[in-house]
Design an enzyme around this catalytic site. Structure first.
Site, short mmCIF file in Angstrom:
data_model
loop_
_atom_site.label_atom_id
_atom_site.label_comp_id
_atom_site.label_asym_id
_atom_site.label_seq_id
_atom_site.Cartn_x
_atom_site.Cartn_y
_atom_site.Cartn_z
N LYS A 52 4.98 -3.49 0.14
CA LYS A 52 4.29 -3.73 1.41
C LYS A 52 4.74 -5.06 2.01
O LYS A 52 5.04 -5.17 3.20
CB LYS A 52 2.77 -3.71 1.19
CG LYS A 52 2.24 -2.30 0.89
CD LYS A 52 0.77 -2.27 0.46
CE LYS A 52 0.39 -0.84 0.07
NZ LYS A 52 -0.99 -0.68 -0.39
N GLN A 96 -5.59 -4.16 -2.84
CA GLN A 96 -4.92 -3.07 -3.55
C GLN A 96 -5.87 -2.48 -4.59
O GLN A 96 -6.49 -3.20 -5.37
CB GLN A 96 -3.63 -3.60 -4.21
CG GLN A 96 -2.75 -2.51 -4.81
CD GLN A 96 -2.18 -1.53 -3.77
OE1 GLN A 96 -1.99 -1.88 -2.60
NE2 GLN A 96 -1.94 -0.30 -4.19
N ASP A 119 -6.41 -0.61 5.89
CA ASP A 119 -6.35 0.55 4.98
C ASP A 119 -7.26 1.67 5.49
O ASP A 119 -7.18 2.80 4.99
CB ASP A 119 -6.81 0.15 3.57
CG ASP A 119 -5.65 -0.07 2.62
OD1 ASP A 119 -4.60 0.58 2.80
OD2 ASP A 119 -5.80 -0.87 1.68
#
Ligand code: GUN
Length: 296
Positions: A52, A96, A119
């Protein structure tokens, strides 16, 4: 048979974002900034987050990687999120997953400012997605939609079968494919761990579009694929293999070699949906920046 190549489709999305960031820089404006929080040192999470960050660099985004060891307390994480929420130069925040067992994922996700939740996991954003309102679509289902769009795969009136009901992939995917938009309007069946095997086989056999997100290597075999189906394989599992340089190989949820002989289109693993997830995340970060009232 068409290979739904994530390298090609994500490169198109990334090229557009790079251009946008270059224009911002040329106009003397700051560029969008993604903050990624990584807890512990799981090999897979390390790889995803590193990818990422690397993709941010390639496309002109700013990024910060914030690391905690796996002993971090919930309140330490919450105070970091609060700090990032209040920082006007941070546009997107991602934590994450998975987190260590002593940390409540939901509490952490709900602490993220919904305007920075790139997200798309915050209940407010999920609720908006369910209602078809403007929102951050979770990165992996978003990536699948971008893939369908790039390769002009029709979805309207098709039978889309989603296998797996996770909050991150299967559940939002099923909602998005049935919703009113160009990559939606499918009729959708969602199968999961309590779908009896015999029923699963019959349902998958009727899928014009099959999305599999169960995390079980080669779970779906060619004998239950409808000839001509479009196969989206979301699985990315590390399978130990001493002959591989890294000691493991990445396997999808579908037996690629056999299924590709029956399908009309299929995503490879690696090189398929994984790359599109990052494209979805970067698009969400740009969206967060644009919706951000501090940006001049
Ligand atoms: N773990 C597995 N997939 C994801 C994702 O899309 N976002 C985050 N934050 N963690 C994940």
């Amino acid at each position: 048979m068409l290979i739904l190549d994530g390298k090609i489709a994500s490169a198109a999305v990334k090229a557009e974002l790079l251009k946008e960031n270059q224009s911002l820089k040329a106009a003397g404006k700051r560029t969008p900034h993604l903050a990624a929080i990584l807890v512990g040192n799981s090999g897979a999470s390390e790889t995803y987050v590193a990818s990422k960050v690397k993709n941010c660099e390639e496309t002109g985004f700013d990024s910060s990687l914030i690391r905690f060891d796996d002993q971090v307390t919930e309140s330490e994480l919450l105070s970091k999120i609060k700090e990032l929420n209040l920082n006007p130069t941070i546009d997107g925040i991602l934590v994450q997953l998975p987190l260590p067992k002593h940390i409540d994922d939901e509490k952490i996700i709900e602490a993220i400012d919904p305007n920075k939740d790139v997200d798309g996991f915050h209940p407010m954003n999920i609720g908006r997605m369910v209602q078809g309102l403007d929102t951050f679509i979770p990165a992996t289902p978003y990536g699948v939609l971008l893939m369908l769009e790039y390769f002009n795969i029709p979805t309207k009136g098709k039978h889309a079968v989603v296998v797996g009901r996770s909050n991150i992939v299967g559940r939002p995917m099923s909602i998005l494919l049935s919703s009113e938009h160009p990559q939606g309007n499918a009729h959708v069946t969602l199968c999961h761990r309590h779908t009896p095997k015999a029923a699963l086989d019959l349902i998958v056999k009727q899928a014009d579009i099959l999305v599999v997100a169960v995390g079980i290597p080669e779970f779906i075999k060619a004998d239950i694929i409808k000839p001509g189906a479009v196969i989206i394989d979301v699985g990315i599992t590390r399978v130990p293999d001493e002959t591989a340089k890294k000691g493991f190989r990445i396997k999808g949820d579908v037996t690629y070699e056999e299924v590709s002989k029956v399908a009309s289109a299929i995503t490879p693993v690696p090189g398929g949906v994984g790359l599109m997830t990052i494209a979805g995340l970067l698009k969400n970060t740009m969206k967060a920046y644009k919706g951000h009232y501090y940006h001049n």
